[in-house]
Design a protein around this motif. Sequence first.
Motif, PDB file in Angstrom:
ATOM      1  N   GLU A 212       4.892-109.789 -22.035  1.00 34.89           N
ATOM      2  CA  GLU A 212       5.774-110.468 -21.075  1.00 34.89           C
ATOM      3  C   GLU A 212       6.437-109.499 -20.106  1.00 34.89           C
ATOM      4  O   GLU A 212       7.033-109.942 -19.110  1.00 34.89           O
ATOM      5  CB  GLU A 212       6.853-111.248 -21.834  1.00 34.89           C
ATOM      6  CG  GLU A 212       6.305-112.301 -22.787  1.00 34.89           C
ATOM      7  CD  GLU A 212       5.498-113.361 -22.069  1.00 34.89           C
ATOM      8  OE1 GLU A 212       5.865-113.690 -20.910  1.00 34.89           O
ATOM      9  OE2 GLU A 212       4.503-113.845 -22.637  1.00 34.89           O
ATOM     10  N   ALA A 213       6.360-108.211 -20.379  1.00 29.79           N
ATOM     11  CA  ALA A 213       7.060-107.217 -19.539  1.00 29.79           C
ATOM     12  C   ALA A 213       6.194-106.809 -18.361  1.00 29.79           C
ATOM     13  O   ALA A 213       5.873-105.637 -18.165  1.00 29.79           O
ATOM     14  CB  ALA A 213       7.442-106.006 -20.379  1.00 29.79           C
ATOM     15  N   ALA A 214       5.805-107.794 -17.569  1.00 30.50           N
ATOM     16  CA  ALA A 214       4.956-107.530 -16.409  1.00 30.50           C
ATOM     17  C   ALA A 214       5.452-108.359 -15.243  1.00 30.50           C
ATOM     18  O   ALA A 214       6.032-109.436 -15.420  1.00 30.50           O
ATOM     19  CB  ALA A 214       3.496-107.861 -16.730  1.00 30.50           C
ATOM     20  N   GLY A 215       5.229-107.855 -14.029  1.00 33.50           N
ATOM     21  CA  GLY A 215       5.646-108.567 -12.831  1.00 33.50           C
ATOM     22  C   GLY A 215       6.337-107.634 -11.862  1.00 33.50           C
ATOM     23  O   GLY A 215       6.087-106.411 -11.868  1.00 33.50           O
ATOM     24  N   PRO A 216       7.212-108.139 -11.007  1.00 30.89           N
ATOM     25  CA  PRO A 216       7.970-107.276 -10.087  1.00 30.89           C
ATOM     26  C   PRO A 216       8.640-106.143 -10.853  1.00 30.89           C
ATOM     27  O   PRO A 216       9.149-106.348 -11.960  1.00 30.89           O
ATOM     28  CB  PRO A 216       8.994-108.230  -9.473  1.00 30.89           C
ATOM     29  CG  PRO A 216       8.331-109.565  -9.552  1.00 30.89           C
ATOM     30  CD  PRO A 216       7.542-109.567 -10.818  1.00 30.89           C
ATOM     31  N   VAL A 217       8.641-104.956 -10.266  1.00 33.86           N
ATOM     32  CA  VAL A 217       8.984-103.763 -11.031  1.00 33.86           C
ATOM     33  C   VAL A 217      10.401-103.794 -11.609  1.00 33.86           C
ATOM     34  O   VAL A 217      10.622-103.329 -12.739  1.00 33.86           O
ATOM     35  CB  VAL A 217       8.772-102.495 -10.158  1.00 33.86           C
ATOM     36  CG1 VAL A 217       9.778-102.417  -9.025  1.00 33.86           C
ATOM     37  CG2 VAL A 217       8.780-101.240 -11.002  1.00 33.86           C
ATOM     38  N   GLY A 218      11.364-104.347 -10.901  1.00 33.26           N
ATOM     39  CA  GLY A 218      12.734-104.371 -11.405  1.00 33.26           C
ATOM     40  C   GLY A 218      12.880-105.160 -12.697  1.00 33.26           C
ATOM     41  O   GLY A 218      13.305-104.619 -13.730  1.00 33.26           O
ATOM     42  N   GLY A 248      10.598 -96.871  -1.697  1.00 29.97           N
ATOM     43  CA  GLY A 248      11.536 -97.738  -1.003  1.00 29.97           C
ATOM     44  C   GLY A 248      10.960 -99.100  -0.700  1.00 29.97           C
ATOM     45  O   GLY A 248      10.280 -99.715  -1.517  1.00 29.97           O
ATOM     46  N   ASP A 249      11.227 -99.589   0.516  1.00 32.01           N
ATOM     47  CA  ASP A 249      10.752-100.906   0.941  1.00 32.01           C
ATOM     48  C   ASP A 249       9.398-100.837   1.632  1.00 32.01           C
ATOM     49  O   ASP A 249       8.951-101.828   2.217  1.00 32.01           O
ATOM     50  CB  ASP A 249      11.775-101.541   1.897  1.00 32.01           C
ATOM     51  CG  ASP A 249      13.123-101.770   1.226  1.00 32.01           C
ATOM     52  OD1 ASP A 249      13.121-102.032   0.005  1.00 32.01           O
ATOM     53  OD2 ASP A 249      14.149-101.671   1.916  1.00 32.01           O
ATOM     54  N   ARG A 250       8.760 -99.691   1.540  1.00 32.75           N
ATOM     55  CA  ARG A 250       7.486 -99.509   2.237  1.00 32.75           C
ATOM     56  C   ARG A 250       6.376-100.382   1.661  1.00 32.75           C
ATOM     57  O   ARG A 250       5.477-100.819   2.376  1.00 32.75           O
ATOM     58  CB  ARG A 250       7.095 -98.023   2.143  1.00 32.75           C
ATOM     59  CG  ARG A 250       5.962 -97.600   3.027  1.00 32.75           C
ATOM     60  CD  ARG A 250       5.778 -96.104   2.902  1.00 32.75           C
ATOM     61  NE  ARG A 250       4.703 -95.605   3.724  1.00 32.75           N
ATOM     62  CZ  ARG A 250       4.275 -94.346   3.696  1.00 32.75           C
ATOM     63  NH1 ARG A 250       4.857 -93.469   2.875  1.00 32.75           N
ATOM     64  NH2 ARG A 250       3.298 -93.951   4.473  1.00 32.75           N
ATOM     65  N   VAL A 251       6.423-100.619   0.345  1.00 31.88           N
ATOM     66  CA  VAL A 251       5.413-101.420  -0.343  1.00 31.88           C
ATOM     67  C   VAL A 251       6.108-102.349  -1.329  1.00 31.88           C
ATOM     68  O   VAL A 251       7.288-102.186  -1.629  1.00 31.88           O
ATOM     69  CB  VAL A 251       4.402-100.531  -1.103  1.00 31.88           C
ATOM     70  CG1 VAL A 251       3.668 -99.589  -0.158  1.00 31.88           C
ATOM     71  CG2 VAL A 251       5.094 -99.745  -2.221  1.00 31.88           C
ATOM     72  N   THR A 252       5.351-103.311  -1.845  1.00 32.88           N
ATOM     73  CA  THR A 252       5.801-104.119  -2.973  1.00 32.88           C
ATOM     74  C   THR A 252       5.324-103.444  -4.252  1.00 32.88           C
ATOM     75  O   THR A 252       4.149-103.098  -4.383  1.00 32.88           O
ATOM     76  CB  THR A 252       5.217-105.536  -2.893  1.00 32.88           C
ATOM     77  OG1 THR A 252       5.678-106.155  -1.697  1.00 32.88           O
ATOM     78  CG2 THR A 252       5.637-106.365  -4.091  1.00 32.88           C
ATOM     79  N   LEU A 253       6.234-103.234  -5.183  1.00 29.59           N
ATOM     80  CA  LEU A 253       5.892-102.566  -6.438  1.00 29.59           C
ATOM     81  C   LEU A 253       5.945-103.560  -7.587  1.00 29.59           C
ATOM     82  O   LEU A 253       6.914-104.314  -7.732  1.00 29.59           O
ATOM     83  CB  LEU A 253       6.860-101.414  -6.714  1.00 29.59           C
ATOM     84  CG  LEU A 253       6.565-100.102  -5.991  1.00 29.59           C
ATOM     85  CD1 LEU A 253       7.771 -99.188  -6.019  1.00 29.59           C
ATOM     86  CD2 LEU A 253       5.357 -99.396  -6.594  1.00 29.59           C
ATOM     87  N   THR A 254       4.872-103.571  -8.375  1.00 31.61           N
ATOM     88  CA  THR A 254       4.822-104.383  -9.584  1.00 31.61           C
ATOM     89  C   THR A 254       4.444-103.474 -10.749  1.00 31.61           C
ATOM     90  O   THR A 254       3.997-102.338 -10.553  1.00 31.61           O
ATOM     91  CB  THR A 254       3.799-105.524  -9.458  1.00 31.61           C
ATOM     92  OG1 THR A 254       2.504-104.961  -9.186  1.00 31.61           O
ATOM     93  CG2 THR A 254       4.179-106.476  -8.336  1.00 31.61           C
ATOM     94  N   LEU A 255       4.634-103.991 -11.957  1.00 32.05           N
ATOM     95  CA  LEU A 255       4.365-103.200 -13.154  1.00 32.05           C
ATOM     96  C   LEU A 255       3.684-104.078 -14.200  1.00 32.05           C
ATOM     97  O   LEU A 255       4.171-105.177 -14.503  1.00 32.05           O
ATOM     98  CB  LEU A 255       5.672-102.630 -13.718  1.00 32.05           C
ATOM     99  CG  LEU A 255       5.584-101.865 -15.050  1.00 32.05           C
ATOM    100  CD1 LEU A 255       4.716-100.626 -14.916  1.00 32.05           C
ATOM    101  CD2 LEU A 255       6.991-101.494 -15.536  1.00 32.05           C
ATOM    102  N   ASP A 256       2.567-103.602 -14.716  1.00 36.49           N
ATOM    103  CA  ASP A 256       1.893-104.245 -15.841  1.00 36.49           C
ATOM    104  C   ASP A 256       1.626-103.137 -16.857  1.00 36.49           C
ATOM    105  O   ASP A 256       0.600-102.463 -16.788  1.00 36.49           O
ATOM    106  CB  ASP A 256       0.594-104.905 -15.409  1.00 36.49           C
ATOM    107  CG  ASP A 256      -0.060-105.692 -16.537  1.00 36.49           C
ATOM    108  OD1 ASP A 256       0.374-105.538 -17.697  1.00 36.49           O
ATOM    109  OD2 ASP A 256      -1.018-106.447 -16.275  1.00 36.49           O
TER     110      ASP A 256
END
Length: 371
Positions: A212-218, A248-256
């Motif tokens: 479940e710890a996946a999605g937008p990086v924050g 920063g805001d240069r890209v969208t960061l996600t985490l899986d």
Amino acid sequence: MTIAPGLLPEGLRDRLPPQAEAGSRLLHRVIVAIGRHGYMRVTPPLAEFEEELVGRLKSARAQDLLRFVDPVSQRTLALRPDITAQVGRIAATRMGHRARPLRLAYGGPVIKLRATQLRPERELTQAGAELIGTDSLAAVIEILNVAVEALEVAGVTGITVDLTLPDLVETLAAGAMPLPADRIDAVRDLLDAKDAGGLARLGADAYLPFIEAAGPVGPALAKLRSIAGAQALDKRLSAIDAIVAALGDRVTLTLDPTERHGFEYQSWIGFSLFGQGLSGEIGRGGGYTIMHADGHEEKAIGFSLYIDPLVDVGLGVVEHRRVFLPLGTAADVGARLRAEDWTTVAALSAEDDARALGCTYIFDGDGPRPL
């Protein structure tokens, strides 16, 4: 069996105008953007001895390569499915004496034995950069910035970077969440497949929250930090915080954190690259190690980009000003126009038609006139 005229093997194709030119232009833009960060270009051969290439690829198997027997050496050669391994060979051998960190760039075709549903092409154009001698946080941030800049120069917008932790299971199994050695691979595969039931049946319930710890990086980082026993990952999670701050805001960061497929030979961090309007990933990278002849392993980090998906959505296409030069036009007129960035098409007979030949201008004696 007779092959129909013009038929190509499955997964191979011709690039026609204007896509062929667009592909060359995009490859050049990407390589130049990478080179401006100090990465020197190398050009490995299209084929190598099979055993050498397989040994460098690590995760690849002999049957995954397109092979043939070399009539000169009488040994089996393989066409490269990936250039990264070849750059590693160059870094470990012919450039083994060069100061580290060693920055190398590359670009060229690769060919795979089989296509996938997501990517039916077997021949692709790959470009990228490898930073040899370190996989530190500073190196990761540099590589990510170079990759993002290269994509921006190629015209990609809405870039997303999806981060993963390839050695998550090994790190936790060695301490906070112990596992028998014979279950580590199974737990890793089940997490990659997001198979909660399989983990429960295997008795690896402690690893269930990672799915479940996946999605937008924050939010993903917050979930990871809340998992009991995940403190062993603190250093990695702090590194991801630093990556977020750097990009920063240069890209969208996600985490899986449990993504493993395609990252089998990566070390502590891996990433996939996506772009708005582009289907599937357009690049990937991460940390890994290079094996030297004396047996020691050297840390490295890099990325690979694939040019073909960019061409397929129309990036890199430039509208040329094509001017038709009627029969008898002096040669110096064409030379002058080309120096002014015109594309000239000279008539070879009185029957040549300017519009049919793709021209939008015609030289009328004084200068280019719109058709």
